[in-house]
Design a protein around this motif. Sequence first.
Motif, PDB file in Angstrom:
ATOM      1  N   HIS A   1      10.092  -0.985  -6.059  1.00  0.00           N
ATOM      2  CA  HIS A   1       9.138  -1.873  -4.898  1.00  0.00           C
ATOM      3  C   HIS A   1       8.938  -3.015  -5.382  1.00  0.00           C
ATOM      4  N   ASP A   2       8.444  -4.046  -4.339  1.00  0.00           N
ATOM      5  CA  ASP A   2       8.376  -5.499  -4.952  1.00  0.00           C
ATOM      6  C   ASP A   2       6.764  -5.347  -5.391  1.00  0.00           C
ATOM      7  N   GLY A   3       5.528  -6.329  -5.307  1.00  0.00           N
ATOM      8  CA  GLY A   3       4.504  -6.582  -6.043  1.00  0.00           C
ATOM      9  C   GLY A   3       4.152  -7.268  -6.645  1.00  0.00           C
ATOM     10  N   GLY A   4       2.235  -8.137  -6.889  1.00  0.00           N
ATOM     11  CA  GLY A   4       2.117  -9.140  -7.694  1.00  0.00           C
ATOM     12  C   GLY A   4       1.888  -8.705  -8.654  1.00  0.00           C
ATOM     13  N   PRO A   5       0.660  -9.197  -9.289  1.00  0.00           N
ATOM     14  CA  PRO A   5       0.488  -9.325 -11.426  1.00  0.00           C
ATOM     15  C   PRO A   5      -0.389  -8.407 -11.991  1.00  0.00           C
ATOM     16  N   ALA A   6      -0.771  -7.017 -11.207  1.00  0.00           N
ATOM     17  CA  ALA A   6      -1.394  -5.762 -11.829  1.00  0.00           C
ATOM     18  C   ALA A   6      -0.801  -4.464 -11.209  1.00  0.00           C
ATOM     19  N   ARG A   7      -1.883  -3.608 -12.556  1.00  0.00           N
ATOM     20  CA  ARG A   7      -0.795  -2.167 -11.522  1.00  0.00           C
ATOM     21  C   ARG A   7      -1.897  -1.245 -10.764  1.00  0.00           C
ATOM     22  N   PRO A   8      -0.543  -0.354 -10.560  1.00  0.00           N
ATOM     23  CA  PRO A   8      -1.941   0.499  -9.548  1.00  0.00           C
ATOM     24  C   PRO A   8      -2.486   0.756  -9.855  1.00  0.00           C
ATOM     25  N   THR A   9      -4.038   0.621  -8.762  1.00  0.00           N
ATOM     26  CA  THR A   9      -4.983   0.964  -8.623  1.00  0.00           C
ATOM     27  C   THR A   9      -5.795   1.979  -7.828  1.00  0.00           C
ATOM     28  N   ALA A  10      -6.945   3.124  -7.793  1.00  0.00           N
ATOM     29  CA  ALA A  10      -6.914   4.246  -6.788  1.00  0.00           C
ATOM     30  C   ALA A  10      -7.842   3.119  -6.296  1.00  0.00           C
ATOM     31  N   GLU A  11      -7.703   4.240  -4.558  1.00  0.00           N
ATOM     32  CA  GLU A  11      -8.403   2.961  -3.926  1.00  0.00           C
ATOM     33  C   GLU A  11      -9.545   4.512  -2.693  1.00  0.00           C
ATOM     34  N   GLY A  12      -8.437   5.775  -3.020  1.00  0.00           N
ATOM     35  CA  GLY A  12      -9.499   7.076  -2.976  1.00  0.00           C
ATOM     36  C   GLY A  12      -8.695   7.988  -3.482  1.00  0.00           C
TER      37      GLY A  12
ATOM     38  N   TYR B   1      -4.595  19.123   3.100  1.00  0.00           N
ATOM     39  CA  TYR B   1      -4.405  18.428   2.601  1.00  0.00           C
ATOM     40  C   TYR B   1      -4.938  17.178   2.444  1.00  0.00           C
ATOM     41  N   PRO B   2      -5.030  16.614   0.819  1.00  0.00           N
ATOM     42  CA  PRO B   2      -6.229  15.428   0.648  1.00  0.00           C
ATOM     43  C   PRO B   2      -4.849  14.487   0.752  1.00  0.00           C
ATOM     44  N   THR B   3      -5.565  13.407   1.165  1.00  0.00           N
ATOM     45  CA  THR B   3      -4.311  11.882   1.000  1.00  0.00           C
ATOM     46  C   THR B   3      -4.354  10.703  -0.392  1.00  0.00           C
ATOM     47  N   THR B   4      -3.887  10.884  -0.563  1.00  0.00           N
ATOM     48  CA  THR B   4      -4.426   9.497  -2.041  1.00  0.00           C
ATOM     49  C   THR B   4      -3.650   7.774  -0.950  1.00  0.00           C
ATOM     50  N   ARG B   5      -4.742   6.923  -2.082  1.00  0.00           N
ATOM     51  CA  ARG B   5      -4.558   6.105  -1.716  1.00  0.00           C
ATOM     52  C   ARG B   5      -4.285   5.287  -2.818  1.00  0.00           C
ATOM     53  N   ARG B   6      -2.810   4.735  -2.856  1.00  0.00           N
ATOM     54  CA  ARG B   6      -3.233   3.231  -4.104  1.00  0.00           C
ATOM     55  C   ARG B   6      -2.486   2.197  -3.290  1.00  0.00           C
ATOM     56  N   ARG B   7      -2.791   0.903  -3.706  1.00  0.00           N
ATOM     57  CA  ARG B   7      -2.508  -0.563  -3.669  1.00  0.00           C
ATOM     58  C   ARG B   7      -1.529  -0.828  -5.103  1.00  0.00           C
TER      59      ARG B   7
ATOM     60  N   THR C   1       0.761  -1.267   0.283  1.00  0.00           N
ATOM     61  CA  THR C   1       0.102   0.047  -0.280  1.00  0.00           C
ATOM     62  C   THR C   1       1.163   1.279   0.091  1.00  0.00           C
ATOM     63  N   LEU C   2       0.352   2.522  -0.714  1.00  0.00           N
ATOM     64  CA  LEU C   2       1.383   3.650  -0.899  1.00  0.00           C
ATOM     65  C   LEU C   2      -0.097   4.530  -0.220  1.00  0.00           C
ATOM     66  N   GLU C   3       0.605   5.493   0.018  1.00  0.00           N
ATOM     67  CA  GLU C   3      -0.369   6.715   0.753  1.00  0.00           C
ATOM     68  C   GLU C   3       0.388   7.954   0.988  1.00  0.00           C
ATOM     69  N   TYR C   4      -0.033   8.956   0.053  1.00  0.00           N
ATOM     70  CA  TYR C   4       0.600  10.002  -0.107  1.00  0.00           C
ATOM     71  C   TYR C   4      -0.361  11.480  -0.173  1.00  0.00           C
ATOM     72  N   ALA C   5       0.712  12.784  -0.454  1.00  0.00           N
ATOM     73  CA  ALA C   5       0.332  13.602   0.030  1.00  0.00           C
ATOM     74  C   ALA C   5       0.770  14.855  -0.874  1.00  0.00           C
ATOM     75  N   ARG C   6       0.433  15.656  -1.264  1.00  0.00           N
ATOM     76  CA  ARG C   6       1.593  17.154  -2.068  1.00  0.00           C
ATOM     77  C   ARG C   6       0.425  18.739  -1.363  1.00  0.00           C
ATOM     78  N   ALA C   7       1.894  19.608  -2.027  1.00  0.00           N
ATOM     79  CA  ALA C   7       1.688  20.523  -1.291  1.00  0.00           C
ATOM     80  C   ALA C   7       3.023  21.636  -1.794  1.00  0.00           C
ATOM     81  N   GLY C   8       1.570  21.681  -3.207  1.00  0.00           N
ATOM     82  CA  GLY C   8       2.190  22.309  -4.187  1.00  0.00           C
ATOM     83  C   GLY C   8       3.545  22.123  -4.758  1.00  0.00           C
ATOM     84  N   HIS C   9       3.318  20.923  -5.464  1.00  0.00           N
ATOM     85  CA  HIS C   9       4.428  20.260  -5.056  1.00  0.00           C
ATOM     86  C   HIS C   9       4.779  19.740  -6.950  1.00  0.00           C
ATOM     87  N   ILE C  10       5.237  19.030  -8.238  1.00  0.00           N
ATOM     88  CA  ILE C  10       5.492  18.554  -8.763  1.00  0.00           C
ATOM     89  C   ILE C  10       5.191  17.064  -8.648  1.00  0.00           C
ATOM     90  N   PRO C  11       4.097  16.819  -9.729  1.00  0.00           N
ATOM     91  CA  PRO C  11       3.697  15.406  -9.314  1.00  0.00           C
ATOM     92  C   PRO C  11       4.664  14.110  -9.344  1.00  0.00           C
TER      93      PRO C  11
END
Length: 280
Positions: free
Chosen positions: A269-280, A193-199, A154-164
């Motif tokens: 990072h290591d992972g499984g069989p599909a690309r990142p998808t947004a959780e929220g 600041y909104p938090t974006t979550r990815r699996r 899992t990945l969670e992140y937030a941005r404050a005026g920064h480039i993506p």
Amino acid sequence: MFRRRPADSGEDLLVRLGWLTARARELAETQRSRVELAVALQQGMLPRDLPRFPGARLAVRYEPANHGLNVGGDWYDAFPLPGGQMGMSIGDVQGHNIEAAAFMGQVRVALRALASVTGDPGELLGRTNDLLVSLGADLFATCTFLRLDPAAGTLEYARAGHIPHIWATADGHSGIDDGEGGPPLGVLSGIDYPTTRRRLTTSGVFVLLTDGVVEGPSLHLDDGLDQVTRLAGITAVAGLDVDALATAVMKMAATVGHEDDAAVLVVGHDGGPARPTAEG
């Protein structure tokens, strides 16, 4: 009747020239000392070594803007969080002087300290922003903060005026993050600041940048981000080392045509069989 003022003798001119030369050398030495102090301060506030995490690999490249009188305030950081998670930040302080370098240290330390209080990246940026505003500084900073759990994927992140940031996966997908962000830190208090979550369901890489890497007189920001996306995609599909990707991105930074700071933090990072998808 007016008398003409006698012309300066050659000896007087030499004395004046000698005084002006000595004064110019003194000013140049003072400025050189200020730049050296700012560079030492800047580099002393950056982490000397990157931590090691199971299931993740880190690489960083950094070039300070120490050409002439420019000394910037870009930073990067990576540190362990409870439960085997990783905290990572990258950012850019407004300005190119010793004050910017010092302010960079304040922001980085605040992020580390407050990360032990709250695990949510958006709340962390909000608390850091309020702290910086309360200090009454005239500077502001852009920032991205990520919290990665390699074991859970899992990945969670937030941005404050920064480039993506850039992402790419081993199955051939890549792109520029489209998560929502907020304003820079240190400008207005009470910002959410909104938090974006990815699996993360397959192995891949993330590339965190400062704008000195991808934007300048010789390179438009969108073109720079696209170039990094292509490099990240090649790295992820071919299974190349994150150090190679960090080096390639930093070489591209040399073509942007300016003398700004440039910082790159690559996360594999290591992972499984599909690309990142947004959780929220």
